[in-house]
Design an enzyme around this catalytic site. Structure first.
Site, PDB file in Angstrom:
ATOM      1  N   ASN A 167       0.843  -1.190   0.000  1.00 35.50           N
ATOM      2  CA  ASN A 167       0.000   0.000   0.000  1.00 35.50           C
ATOM      3  C   ASN A 167       0.877   1.237   0.000  1.00 35.50           C
ATOM      4  O   ASN A 167       1.745   1.380   0.865  1.00 35.50           O
ATOM      5  CB  ASN A 167      -0.899   0.030   1.244  1.00 35.50           C
ATOM      6  CG  ASN A 167      -1.916   1.147   1.170  1.00 35.50           C
ATOM      7  OD1 ASN A 167      -2.812   1.111   0.331  1.00 35.50           O
ATOM      8  ND2 ASN A 167      -1.763   2.153   2.017  1.00 35.50           N
ATOM      9  N   GLU A 168       0.689   2.078  -0.996  1.00 29.37           N
ATOM     10  CA  GLU A 168       1.432   3.349  -1.052  1.00 29.37           C
ATOM     11  C   GLU A 168       2.880   3.169  -0.617  1.00 29.37           C
ATOM     12  O   GLU A 168       3.327   3.704   0.407  1.00 29.37           O
ATOM     13  CB  GLU A 168       0.735   4.403  -0.183  1.00 29.37           C
ATOM     14  CG  GLU A 168      -0.651   4.755  -0.677  1.00 29.37           C
ATOM     15  CD  GLU A 168      -1.284   5.920   0.073  1.00 29.37           C
ATOM     16  OE1 GLU A 168      -0.864   6.202   1.211  1.00 29.37           O
ATOM     17  OE2 GLU A 168      -2.197   6.549  -0.478  1.00 29.37           O
ATOM     18  N   CYS A 178      19.889   2.607   7.439  1.00 31.12           N
ATOM     19  CA  CYS A 178      20.508   1.547   8.253  1.00 31.12           C
ATOM     20  C   CYS A 178      21.676   0.889   7.523  1.00 31.12           C
ATOM     21  O   CYS A 178      21.959   1.181   6.362  1.00 31.12           O
ATOM     22  CB  CYS A 178      19.451   0.504   8.605  1.00 31.12           C
ATOM     23  SG  CYS A 178      18.996  -0.516   7.198  1.00 31.12           S
ATOM     24  N   GLU A 324      -7.948   5.153  -4.469  1.00 26.40           N
ATOM     25  CA  GLU A 324      -8.496   5.721  -3.231  1.00 26.40           C
ATOM     26  C   GLU A 324      -8.833   7.186  -3.437  1.00 26.40           C
ATOM     27  O   GLU A 324      -8.054   7.937  -4.041  1.00 26.40           O
ATOM     28  CB  GLU A 324      -7.465   5.669  -2.088  1.00 26.40           C
ATOM     29  CG  GLU A 324      -7.131   4.301  -1.565  1.00 26.40           C
ATOM     30  CD  GLU A 324      -6.110   4.395  -0.423  1.00 26.40           C
ATOM     31  OE1 GLU A 324      -6.010   5.461   0.223  1.00 26.40           O
ATOM     32  OE2 GLU A 324      -5.397   3.412  -0.204  1.00 26.40           O
ATOM     33  N   TRP A 332      -6.371  13.517   8.666  1.00 24.93           N
ATOM     34  CA  TRP A 332      -4.949  13.691   8.951  1.00 24.93           C
ATOM     35  C   TRP A 332      -4.420  15.087   8.632  1.00 24.93           C
ATOM     36  O   TRP A 332      -3.237  15.333   8.755  1.00 24.93           O
ATOM     37  CB  TRP A 332      -4.135  12.618   8.233  1.00 24.93           C
ATOM     38  CG  TRP A 332      -4.591  12.320   6.833  1.00 24.93           C
ATOM     39  CD1 TRP A 332      -5.406  11.285   6.452  1.00 24.93           C
ATOM     40  CD2 TRP A 332      -4.278  13.034   5.631  1.00 24.93           C
ATOM     41  NE1 TRP A 332      -5.630  11.302   5.092  1.00 24.93           N
ATOM     42  CE2 TRP A 332      -4.942  12.360   4.563  1.00 24.93           C
ATOM     43  CE3 TRP A 332      -3.521  14.160   5.338  1.00 24.93           C
ATOM     44  CZ2 TRP A 332      -4.859  12.785   3.242  1.00 24.93           C
ATOM     45  CZ3 TRP A 332      -3.426  14.579   4.021  1.00 24.93           C
ATOM     46  CH2 TRP A 332      -4.102  13.896   2.997  1.00 24.93           C
ATOM     47  N   GLU A 372      -7.750   5.978  12.140  1.00 27.29           N
ATOM     48  CA  GLU A 372      -8.508   6.656  11.089  1.00 27.29           C
ATOM     49  C   GLU A 372     -10.016   6.581  11.318  1.00 27.29           C
ATOM     50  O   GLU A 372     -10.804   6.647  10.372  1.00 27.29           O
ATOM     51  CB  GLU A 372      -8.133   6.060   9.730  1.00 27.29           C
ATOM     52  CG  GLU A 372      -6.666   6.328   9.430  1.00 27.29           C
ATOM     53  CD  GLU A 372      -6.232   5.864   8.060  1.00 27.29           C
ATOM     54  OE1 GLU A 372      -5.435   6.576   7.426  1.00 27.29           O
ATOM     55  OE2 GLU A 372      -6.679   4.788   7.634  1.00 27.29           O
ATOM     56  N   LYS A 373     -10.412   6.489  12.579  1.00 28.23           N
ATOM     57  CA  LYS A 373     -11.847   6.306  12.852  1.00 28.23           C
ATOM     58  C   LYS A 373     -12.672   7.527  12.474  1.00 28.23           C
ATOM     59  O   LYS A 373     -13.870   7.416  12.239  1.00 28.23           O
ATOM     60  CB  LYS A 373     -12.096   5.889  14.302  1.00 28.23           C
ATOM     61  CG  LYS A 373     -11.571   6.818  15.369  1.00 28.23           C
ATOM     62  CD  LYS A 373     -11.842   6.203  16.745  1.00 28.23           C
ATOM     63  CE  LYS A 373     -11.209   7.010  17.862  1.00 28.23           C
ATOM     64  NZ  LYS A 373      -9.723   7.083  17.743  1.00 28.23           N
ATOM     65  N   HIS A 375     -12.069   9.321   9.745  1.00 27.43           N
ATOM     66  CA  HIS A 375     -11.947   9.509   8.295  1.00 27.43           C
ATOM     67  C   HIS A 375     -13.277   9.103   7.679  1.00 27.43           C
ATOM     68  O   HIS A 375     -13.872   8.112   8.082  1.00 27.43           O
ATOM     69  CB  HIS A 375     -10.824   8.598   7.787  1.00 27.43           C
ATOM     70  CG  HIS A 375     -10.351   8.888   6.405  1.00 27.43           C
ATOM     71  ND1 HIS A 375     -11.125   8.644   5.285  1.00 27.43           N
ATOM     72  CD2 HIS A 375      -9.178   9.379   5.956  1.00 27.43           C
ATOM     73  CE1 HIS A 375     -10.431   8.983   4.204  1.00 27.43           C
ATOM     74  NE2 HIS A 375      -9.249   9.439   4.583  1.00 27.43           N
TER      75      HIS A 375
HETATM   76  C1  GAL Z   1      -4.021   6.577   2.221  1.00 28.47           C
HETATM   77  C2  GAL Z   1      -3.876   5.140   2.657  1.00 28.47           C
HETATM   78  C3  GAL Z   1      -5.133   4.584   3.273  1.00 28.47           C
HETATM   79  C4  GAL Z   1      -5.693   5.581   4.267  1.00 28.47           C
HETATM   80  C5  GAL Z   1      -5.948   6.885   3.561  1.00 28.47           C
HETATM   81  C6  GAL Z   1      -6.536   7.929   4.447  1.00 28.47           C
HETATM   82  O1  GAL Z   1      -2.804   7.205   2.248  1.00 28.47           O
HETATM   83  O2  GAL Z   1      -3.493   4.336   1.580  1.00 28.47           O
HETATM   84  O3  GAL Z   1      -4.829   3.368   3.894  1.00 28.47           O
HETATM   85  O4  GAL Z   1      -4.787   5.768   5.289  1.00 28.47           O
HETATM   86  O5  GAL Z   1      -4.733   7.398   3.066  1.00 28.47           O
HETATM   87  O6  GAL Z   1      -6.715   9.145   3.768  1.00 28.47           O
END
Ligand code: GAL
Length: 686
Positions: A167-168, A178, A324, A332, A372-373, A375
């Site tokens: 993921n990303e 390291c 997404e 965030w 992320e609850k 979001h």
């Molecule tokens: C993306 C991520 C997701 C979620 C989302 C929230 O960066 O892939 O898992 O965190 O942001 O905006």
């Protein structure tokens, strides 16, 4: 996640190829589905609601390593099989994710070298996600084992249509410093340079007494007293992008060997600096991207369009999709504004207009717990009572009727060239201006084109450009001889290039091309750039076009000496008074414009008016940020997308008009668009 990443760090019966696998599809619709956060009774409800919303593709398993391998070497796939059965039974396709972006606590606790190290030597802790050292042999071995088991257990499940690796990549911690990285970096360097002498020469190590006598003396650019050697820094960025890519390829190979016809992707993040997405996109069957344009930014439609133009351009031979986006708020940013009613739909149509074959969300159902609850999600905490649900279901049903767009690629006659290595080198410390950022350079030229309705393809300097009427080159600082030859031969064959200051300055090793600036790009410049003179913030450069109009520039001025080109504009005040600042030259059958300052908006508009491909549709009332216009052109029909981002209703002329796809009604010669209104008008190809 977008704030941190943007510039900083087809209906029933239609068939679309996702890489090798042919899947029956419409514009795909769905999101990240994380059933592991919920009891089984919710799964049944989820699937029913997905059907109600028109969902037909969900990403499953993306953060479920801890459940799939609860203890080292002990795997549990029954729950996942149940989920896949349920989805398959409802006709919902699965984008099967490998869970390697979130290693379980037992793994990080037992093998601390899987955790990355920052430039000061501190190790990140676990307790979140994506704390990964991609060069850790333990991480790599455990990730391989996990993916192999996943592929063997469920890779051939009938619900699985796509493979979603990780993921990303590189989100949160793009660089690790390291010893495992140091070792792998040295191997990468040995392969790239062949000998220590070559490396010393390429990095200019005689400066500041940096000569290496043994490859083991080379270390990652950890915390240093003064500027680190920029050539070292540049190669470290190349290496880190390659190291993540190597891990991606390892996972992809495992998935494909278990299921050769699986279309594999990994979700990108638009203009994300740490990864060279042109290189990455060559290895995916579908480019997918995550777009979190900030609703609080009045220019969000433009940022979103730009993100999509990049996604489409990364690999022009494969489809692309939005993996997404948010249904409304993220959680965030410092202030997480909701999307205004209609904006989620409009942003989704921006993607479709710009060629997307799928529109998915993070995430299906809003979490009860975890980071992320708060979001937003397709199903909010309030459930179907939330206004978001109405928007989600409306969009899902609309997208089901757009299958005829499948063979209608986006019409783009203008290219904008970007390169990740150039971006990395441009923003290294020690430049003439510390504020020289690629984002600003891109926005300077993208914004007016967006406002004029000129659709842009982002291109790598390595790709063939002959399909474009004009190519814009904004501060392509690092340029190889081969890349320059590509641009020069494009012009020679009749193309038009508009190149800005601080292009062609250094070679691939970040060593300056001597002589007047521009190096191998000089045949297109028509002038000698003999020095540069950055401006103070707020300072302006006054200039006058040869036709008499005044203009201005900001941020930067090249010190230009005249030679064979035709001077279109000269500086009119200060120490550079009388010197050329915009120069036109003919080369072969084509033409090039060299621009020695960041022209202000009106002056940039004046320049773009000189180039037919950059003029846009001057006769239409669509101009300005308010109404976005993009055309997708198929063999029989041209599909004109108009999206109104203005706060008020707009009346637009649409020529003879045609069938409007969303309503199925004939429209024209004008249409009226409410705020966030969208029409897709089908015109016959004439
Ligand atoms: C993306 C991520 C997701 C979620 C989302 C929230 O960066 O892939 O898992 O965190 O942001 O905006």
């Amino acid at each position: 996640m977008a704030g941190r990443r943007i510039f900083n760090e087809q209906g029933a019966g239609a068939v679309l190829r996702f890489g090798l696998r042919v899947v029956s599809m419409r514009v795909r619709y769905g999101g990240d589905y994380n059933p592991e956060q919920w009891p089984r009774e919710v799964w049944e409800q989820d699937v029913q609601l997905m059907q109600e919303a028109g969902v037909d593709l969900v990403t499953v398993g993306v953060f479920s390593w801890a459940l799939l391998e609860p203890r080292e070497g002990v795997f549990s796939f029954d729950w996942l099989r149940d989920v896949l059965d349920l989805l398959a039974g409802a006709g919902i396709g699965v984008d099967l994710a490998t869970p390697t972006a979130a290693p379980p606590a037992w793994l990080s606790a037992r093998y601390p070298d899987v955790l990355p190290i920052d430039p000061t030597g501190s190790r990140y802790s676990y307790g979140s996600r994506q704390a990964i050292c991609v060069c850790s042999p333990n991480y790599r071995a455990k990730a391989r084992a996990m993916v192999a088991r996943l592929a063997a257990e469920v890779g051939s499940h009938p619900a699985v249509e796509m493979g979603h690796v990780h993921n990303e990549y590189a989100c949160h911690v793009p660089y690790c410093y390291c010893d495992n990285h140091a070792k792998a970096f040295r191997e990468w360097l040995a392969h790239r340079y062949g000998s220590l002498d070559n490396l010393n020469a390429a990095w200019g190590t005689t400066f500041w007494s940096q000569t290496y006598t043994d490859l083991d003396e080379v270390v990652p650019p950890r915390m240093t007293a003064a500027f680190v050697n920029p050539s070292l820094d540049l190669d470290y960025k190349r290496f880190c992008s390659d190291a993540f890519l190597e891990e991606f390829l390892e996972e992809r190979t495992i998935l494909k060997s278990a299921r050769p016809d699986l279309a594999v992707t990994t979700n990108f993040m638009g203009f994300y600096r740490p990864l060279d997405y042109f290189q990455w996109a060559a290895h995916v069957d579908v480019v997918s991207t995550d777009n979190y344009a900030d609703p609080a930014d009045p220019e969000w439609p433009m940022y979103s369009a730009m993100h999509y133009d990049l996604s489409r351009g990364l690999n022009k031979d494969v489809p692309w999709m939005v993996m997404e986006q948010s249904a409304s708020r993220v959680n965030w940013r410092s202030h997480n504004l909701p999307k205004q009613p209609g904006h989620m739909r409009a942003m989704s149509y921006q993607a479709v207009a710009r060629g997307a074959t799928g529109v998915l969300f993070f995430q299906w159902r809003a979490s009860r717990a975890g980071a992320e609850k708060f979001h937003s999600a397709m199903v909010s905490h309030a459930g179907t009572a939330s206004p978001v649900w109405a928007e989600v279901t409306e969009l899902g049903s609309e997208l089901a009727s757009l299958d005829e767009l499948e063979n209608a690629p986006v019409e783009a006659k203008v290219a904008m060239v970007i390169s990740w290595p150039s971006w990395w080198a441009l923003e290294a410390p020690g430049q003439p201006s510390r504020d020289l950022l690629l984002a600003d350079q891109l926005l300077w030229v993208y914004r007016p084109l967006y406002e004029r309705g000129v659709t842009v393809d982002f291109c790598s300097p390595d790709e063939r450009l002959d399909r474009y009427d004009a190519v814009i080159v904004p501060s392509l600082y690092l340029l190889s001889a081969g890349q320059a030859a590509n641009l020069v031969s494009y012009v020679q064959a009749g193309g038009t290039v508009v190149a800005s200051f601080w292009s062609g300055i250094v070679d691939e090793c970040d060593s300056v091309y001597l002589g007047p600036y521009g190096g191998p790009l000089r045949p297109l410049m028509g002038c000698d750039v003999v020095d540069v003179a950055p401006l103070r913030s707020g300072e302006t450069l006054e200039l006058k076009w040869e036709t008499g109009e005044s203009g201005g520039g900001v941020f930067w001025a090249d010190v230009i000496a005249e030679c064979e080109g035709r001077v279109l504009a000269r500086v009119t005040g200060g120490g550079l008074s009388g010197r050329p600042i915009v120069v036109e030259s003919n080369y072969g059958d084509g033409r090039a414009y060299y621009v020695g300052s960041r022209l202000d908006a009106a002056t940039t508009a004046h320049l773009f008016d000189l180039v037919p491909a950059l003029r846009g549709d001057a006769t239409s009332s669509r101009g300005g940020l308010a109404v976005e216009r993009v055309v997708r052109a198929g063999p029989n029909w041209r599909y004109e997308f108009l999206i109104n981002f203005a706060a008020e209703e707009r009346e637009l002329e649409v020529g003879a008009g045609g069938l409007e796809l969303l309503t199925g009604v004939d429209v024209g010669p004008s249409v009226s668009l409410k705020p966030s209104g969208i029409v897709i008008i089908r015109h016959p190809v004439t």
